[in-house]
Design an enzyme around this catalytic site. Structure first.
Site, PDB file in Angstrom:
ATOM      1  N   THR A  75       1.020  -0.924   0.259  1.00 56.96           N
ATOM      2  CA  THR A  75       0.263   0.240   0.158  1.00 56.96           C
ATOM      3  C   THR A  75       1.167   1.222  -0.028  1.00 56.96           C
ATOM      4  OG1 THR A  75      -1.688  -1.644   0.886  1.00 56.96           O
ATOM      5  CG2 THR A  75      -1.592   1.526   0.659  1.00 56.96           C
ATOM      6  N   LYS A 125      -7.308   1.051  -2.942  1.00 58.96           N
ATOM      7  CA  LYS A 125      -6.448   0.631  -1.166  1.00 58.96           C
ATOM      8  C   LYS A 125      -7.219   2.016   0.095  1.00 58.96           C
ATOM      9  CE  LYS A 125      -4.891  -1.752   1.730  1.00 58.96           C
ATOM     10  NZ  LYS A 125      -4.455  -2.687   2.066  1.00 58.96           N
ATOM     11  N   LYS A 172       0.041   4.559   8.579  1.00 56.05           N
ATOM     12  CA  LYS A 172       1.506   5.042   7.448  1.00 56.05           C
ATOM     13  C   LYS A 172      -0.180   5.055   6.553  1.00 56.05           C
ATOM     14  CE  LYS A 172       2.047   1.902   4.604  1.00 56.05           C
ATOM     15  NZ  LYS A 172       2.207   0.954   3.952  1.00 56.05           N
TER      16      LYS A 172
END
Length: 291
Positions: free
Chosen positions: A100, A175, A243
């Protein structure tokens, strides 16, 4: 791509990457591996995967390269470095980044790769450690239709819901939509479990009722039971969720979009990490509520 005719190079064998690599091996794909910490790949090596000391060595041996690392800076390093993938992969190699990461970085990788006759997809996943082990991950893909079709047999081994969302970067954007949805949902799951306890209810029985109704979600079904059991082992690390949410918040801000739910979740998870829970699973968020 037939399994016995396609060697896959795998970079990154963490909580999810290891299970994904195991499933590829079980399906008959020869595997070569490179990670920062060789010990994390030892089980795979014991089962027949071959170790490569450098990315350059891995690119020499692989027809398809899959990367599943931690942060965008890791992606930049393994792709753009002098000893990285883009400068060393053989012409015609297929490369899939399943980290990701930033949509803009995925586009940059695709642009450079096309100049070097490399075929790339960005394909982040969702489903946690359970989905990785069971080969049922949702795979969100960005890139060319022809490349996607070519690599679909590989995706079918590790995923259940596999959708090409658009051009390079589209997988990463999808995502981020996933992580934005989870961010606010996790707050609700934590509050619901703690509320059930404080109301004198059996939280397990409460879950039996509400997971099948309108409140149902993956997090409620899979992570709430771990919260109740006090199991905070990482299916997905707190530090990695931070993150992801940070990237999502920055991307939303670039589009001049307000995401108050995402901002609140990020604030709470940073507070959780500061309390020493960076390497816990995301379900550890309940510790902020259950006091």
């Amino acid at each position: 791509m037939q399994a016995n005719e396609t060697t896959i190079g795998f970079i990154g064998t963490g909580v999810m990457g290891k299970s994904m690599a195991e499933n590829l091996m079980k399906a008959g794909y020869p595997l070569v591996i490179h990670t920062r910490t060789k010990e994390k790949a030892q089980t795979l090596l014991d089962n027949g995967a071959l170790w490569k000391n450098t990315i350059v060595e891995l690119t020499d041996a692989a027809d398809v390269i899959i990367t599943m690392v931690g942060y965008p800076q890791d992606v930049e390093e393994i792709y753009f470095g002098e000893a990285g993938i883009l400068n060393n992969a053989k012409s015609g190699t297929y490369v899939i980044d399943m980290t990701t990461s930033k949509p803009a970085l995925a586009k940059e990788i695709a642009n450079v790769a096309s100049e070097k006759d490399l075929h790339t997809l960005d394909a982040p996943v969702s489903g946690g450690d359970v989905g990785a082990k069971n080969g049922t991950l949702a795979i969100m893909v960005g890139g060319d239709q022809t490349v996607f079709d070519k690599l679909l047999p590989i995706f079918n081994v590790i995923g259940g819901q596999i959708i090409l969302q658009g051009e390079a970067g589209a997988g990463q954007h999808t995502k981020l939509c996933n992580q934005i949805t989870i961010a606010s949902n996790m707050i609700g799951v934590c509050e619901a479990v703690v509320y059930a306890k404080k109301a004198g209810l059996d939280p397990v029985r409460v879950l039996d009722s509400i997971t099948t109704g309108a409140a149902g979600s993956w997090s409620l079904s899979n992570l709430a039971p771990r919260m109740i059991e006090g199991d905070y082992a990482p299916g997905f690390f707190v530090k990695h969720f931070i993150k992801d949410m940070t990237i999502a918040l920055e991307s939303a801000q670039e589009m001049e979009m307000s995401t108050p739910g995402l901002a609140l979740s990020l604030k709470l998870y940073k507070q959780l990490a500061e309390s020493g829970e960076s390497d816990s699973g995301t379900q550890a968020l309940i510790k902020l509520f259950d006091r």
